[in-house]
Design an enzyme around this catalytic site. Structure first.
Site, PDB file in Angstrom:
ATOM      1  N   ASP A  30     -32.655 -30.859 -34.777  1.00  0.00           N
ATOM      2  CA  ASP A  30     -32.435 -29.267 -35.053  1.00  0.00           C
ATOM      3  C   ASP A  30     -33.063 -28.682 -33.565  1.00  0.00           C
ATOM      4  O   ASP A  30     -33.903 -29.006 -33.063  1.00  0.00           O
ATOM      5  CB  ASP A  30     -33.371 -28.806 -36.223  1.00  0.00           C
ATOM      6  N   ILE A  31     -32.271 -27.653 -33.305  1.00  0.00           N
ATOM      7  CA  ILE A  31     -32.807 -26.581 -32.173  1.00  0.00           C
ATOM      8  C   ILE A  31     -34.059 -25.946 -32.387  1.00  0.00           C
ATOM      9  O   ILE A  31     -34.744 -25.821 -31.344  1.00  0.00           O
ATOM     10  CB  ILE A  31     -31.622 -25.506 -32.184  1.00  0.00           C
ATOM     11  N   ASN A  86     -30.263 -26.612 -48.323  1.00  0.00           N
ATOM     12  CA  ASN A  86     -30.063 -25.221 -48.525  1.00  0.00           C
ATOM     13  C   ASN A  86     -28.607 -25.177 -48.968  1.00  0.00           C
ATOM     14  O   ASN A  86     -27.800 -25.344 -48.012  1.00  0.00           O
ATOM     15  CB  ASN A  86     -30.459 -24.313 -47.714  1.00  0.00           C
ATOM     16  N   HIS A  99     -25.633 -29.326 -44.633  1.00  0.00           N
ATOM     17  CA  HIS A  99     -26.557 -30.345 -43.900  1.00  0.00           C
ATOM     18  C   HIS A  99     -27.806 -30.643 -44.434  1.00  0.00           C
ATOM     19  O   HIS A  99     -28.245 -29.713 -45.030  1.00  0.00           O
ATOM     20  CB  HIS A  99     -26.854 -29.515 -42.392  1.00  0.00           C
TER      21      HIS A  99
HETATM   22  P1  5GP Z   1     -29.885 -23.687 -42.697  1.00  0.00           P
HETATM   23  O1  5GP Z   1     -30.748 -22.272 -43.029  1.00  0.00           O
HETATM   24  O2  5GP Z   1     -28.519 -23.404 -42.634  1.00  0.00           O
HETATM   25  O3  5GP Z   1     -30.484 -24.667 -43.831  1.00  0.00           O
HETATM   26  O4  5GP Z   1     -30.180 -24.248 -41.572  1.00  0.00           O
HETATM   27  C1  5GP Z   1     -29.639 -24.236 -40.186  1.00  0.00           C
HETATM   28  C2  5GP Z   1     -30.516 -24.928 -39.095  1.00  0.00           C
HETATM   29  O5  5GP Z   1     -29.391 -25.306 -38.081  1.00  0.00           O
HETATM   30  C3  5GP Z   1     -31.671 -24.274 -38.696  1.00  0.00           C
HETATM   31  O6  5GP Z   1     -32.676 -24.984 -38.761  1.00  0.00           O
HETATM   32  C4  5GP Z   1     -31.284 -23.910 -37.162  1.00  0.00           C
HETATM   33  O7  5GP Z   1     -32.483 -24.217 -36.260  1.00  0.00           O
HETATM   34  C5  5GP Z   1     -30.190 -25.034 -36.860  1.00  0.00           C
HETATM   35  N1  5GP Z   1     -29.325 -24.769 -35.885  1.00  0.00           N
HETATM   36  C6  5GP Z   1     -28.439 -23.448 -35.838  1.00  0.00           C
HETATM   37  N2  5GP Z   1     -27.852 -23.353 -34.658  1.00  0.00           N
HETATM   38  C7  5GP Z   1     -28.128 -24.746 -33.981  1.00  0.00           C
HETATM   39  C8  5GP Z   1     -27.641 -25.212 -33.032  1.00  0.00           C
HETATM   40  O8  5GP Z   1     -26.779 -24.781 -31.946  1.00  0.00           O
HETATM   41  N3  5GP Z   1     -27.866 -26.350 -32.567  1.00  0.00           N
HETATM   42  C9  5GP Z   1     -28.816 -27.345 -33.339  1.00  0.00           C
HETATM   43  N4  5GP Z   1     -29.172 -28.232 -32.788  1.00  0.00           N
HETATM   44  N5  5GP Z   1     -29.322 -26.681 -34.468  1.00  0.00           N
HETATM   45  C10 5GP Z   1     -28.908 -25.534 -34.699  1.00  0.00           C
END
Ligand code: 5GP
Ligand code: ZN
Length: 114
Positions: A30-31, A86, A99
């Site tokens: 994750d970023i 989520n 994811h």
């Molecule tokens: P959600 O809130 O949809 O469950 O989580 C999305 C996740 O994707 C977040 O933890 C966010 O940090 C991660 N994320 C968003 N954009 C990117 C990206 O461009 N690269 C990576 N590696 N992770 C990302």
């Protein structure tokens, strides 16, 4: 899904740090590295929600998750982990491409699992 950030990552248009890959799944860091080692198991095809994941991918999904955790164990020193999926904005889903979050945990990491 031209606008989907995870589709772009899977298609190699946006860089990412790969942890594990199988035929139908990829695991990337994750970023947001909070907690350290925070990773995402992502199906290579665009399914919006867990509920859309086809049944024939269930076993590979679980195996990809376990193998990703084993890989992370080689790199990080953690004692446990949370798994989070989520589904829907109301549940905190920001990226509309399914994811599974792997959240490595250790004592005193001050991470609040929401
Ligand atoms: P959600 O809130 O949809 O469950 O989580 C999305 C996740 O994707 C977040 O933890 C966010 O940090 C991660 N994320 C968003 N954009 C990117 C990206 O461009 N690269 C990576 N590696 N992770 C990302
Ligand atoms: Zn996508």
């Amino acid at each position: 899904m031209d606008e989907c950030i995870f589709c772009k990552i899977i298609n190699g248009k946006v860089p990412s740090e790969k942890v594990f890959e199988s035929e139908n799944f990829i695991t990337i860091k994750d970023i947001n590295q909070h907690p350290e080692g925070h990773s995402l198991v992502i199906p290579k095809k665009h399914f919006e929600s867990f509920i859309n994941l086809p049944e024939n991918l269930y076993q590979e999904f679980v195996e990809a998750t376990k193998k990703s955790i084993w890989k992370l164990e080689e790199e990080y020193d953690f004692e446990g982990f949370n798994l989070a999926l989520n589904n829907g904005k109301v549940a905190g889903q920001i990226v509309p491409h399914m994811h599974l979050h792997i959240l490595p945990r250790k004592r005193g990491d001050n991470f609040r699992f929401v």
